[in-house]
Design an enzyme around this catalytic site. Sequence first.
Site, short mmCIF file in Angstrom:
data_model
loop_
_atom_site.label_atom_id
_atom_site.label_comp_id
_atom_site.label_asym_id
_atom_site.label_seq_id
_atom_site.Cartn_x
_atom_site.Cartn_y
_atom_site.Cartn_z
N SER A 119 114.77 16.03 38.45
CA SER A 119 114.27 17.11 39.20
C SER A 119 113.23 17.88 38.38
O SER A 119 113.58 18.30 37.25
CB SER A 119 115.40 17.95 39.75
OG SER A 119 115.02 18.90 40.55
N HIS A 123 103.15 22.77 50.29
CA HIS A 123 101.88 23.50 50.12
C HIS A 123 100.69 22.73 50.30
O HIS A 123 99.67 23.15 49.82
CB HIS A 123 102.10 24.29 48.59
CG HIS A 123 103.23 25.36 48.73
ND1 HIS A 123 103.17 26.57 49.45
CD2 HIS A 123 104.40 25.13 48.33
CE1 HIS A 123 103.99 27.28 49.49
NE2 HIS A 123 105.03 26.39 48.76
N LYS A 155 103.66 26.73 57.31
CA LYS A 155 102.55 27.06 56.70
C LYS A 155 101.35 26.81 57.14
O LYS A 155 100.84 27.45 58.06
CB LYS A 155 102.82 26.74 54.95
CG LYS A 155 104.24 27.38 54.36
CD LYS A 155 104.54 27.00 53.03
CE LYS A 155 105.95 27.21 52.47
NZ LYS A 155 106.29 28.48 52.74
#
Length: 409
Positions: free
Chosen positions: A135, A215, A246
């Site tokens: 990660s 994003h 978003k």
Amino acid sequence: MYAEILSDKLNSLKESGQYREFVTINRICGQYPLAKLNGKEDEQSVVVWCSNDYLGMSQHPVVTAAMHDAIRLYGAGSGGSRNIGGTHYHYTLLESSLADWHGKEAALVFPTGYSSNDATLQCLLRLFPNCIVFSDELNHASIINGIRSAKADRAIFRHNDVDHLEELLASQPRNRAKIIVFESIYSMDGDIAPIEKITNLASKYNALTFLDEVHAIGMYGPRGAGMAAELGVADRIDIIQGTMAKAIGVIGGYIASSALLIDAVRSFASGFIFTTSLPPAVVAACYASVEYLKSSDKERKELHRKTIMLRETLTQAGIPVMQSSETHILPVLIGDAKKCKAAAQRLLEKHKIYLQPINSPTVPIGTERFRVNVTPNHTEEQILQLTDALKEVFHYFDIPFAQSAADVY
Ligand code: PMP
């Protein structure tokens, strides 16, 4: 005793300048990026510069009409989880549309982007025996939470550092189950992951890839399909995750992957099974927005054009836009939690500009910042007004201007 512990914890947040206060802000439909403060319609408008409604789709007539129509026809709530009466036909439309967007066999919608990360990672890490997860150190809290809850072995690699990732991968047996989890655009620095290099490592070390495109979707790539699509490597990502809160402008999260993997997550992820599904009107609005964004380049082109304009205007004025940013997310370095908060207050009161301070733990101490996003709806005049206002508050609070590009990391 309980009250004392809670008060102490809150007081220490307040003393460090990290205590968060809500600003009541009504974004009036048709006026974005203008909004009214304190829920008072007669109040002077403020200009919003920190919304994740990146393309203004929350107020787009195609999206609001779809939501109105569906409410009239199907009411307010979904009535249950997906398994118990909550699978409205708009889900089928939306999930096929999302799968098509990302070039995958199937998709699965969750109530939020947060729960799609948390539930999917928790589920997969438990399904694959002895799985180890790799990660990125800057991954979002929803990813970290999913990994922690699964209690799987984890190896954290330095941000966007493929050499470090390779070192960690190479130290594991080839036949051990592995998942690499990363984001395409990082939300606080605005930088882009080395997606292709990571997919190469995944092939070399036999790992699955899980990419958070929260994003990026709607704004990058052909038809707005995201950064992996922009770089031509979407087919090499096993699981693409996104949000509809978003650029899509509504709410909800999803994953897109093989039909087999989607069926497994649908069948085993408790964060998917045991929660009420999104209302049909929300799903209908998401579907309308995704379909619209697949076919219209207008909004993303405007976003990128205005991002260039804003970046140049701020930089010329000496406002320290962090050099990490390669995207529409423009972090402006303040470097002090108390000043960041006070500057936000002054921007609001004196300049009618709404920018939330971004403090620790969201970003490291000493790198407190404003996270500025322009949208297709902002005007050139508003860009100049923001620049002048930032200059004024930088002088007022003695916040360092950028001396040179190298100053601003
Ligand atoms: N991933 C990332 C990288 C995020 O920044 C966020 C939220 N800001 C999420 C996931 C969660 O998405 P949502 O807001 O739809 O829950």
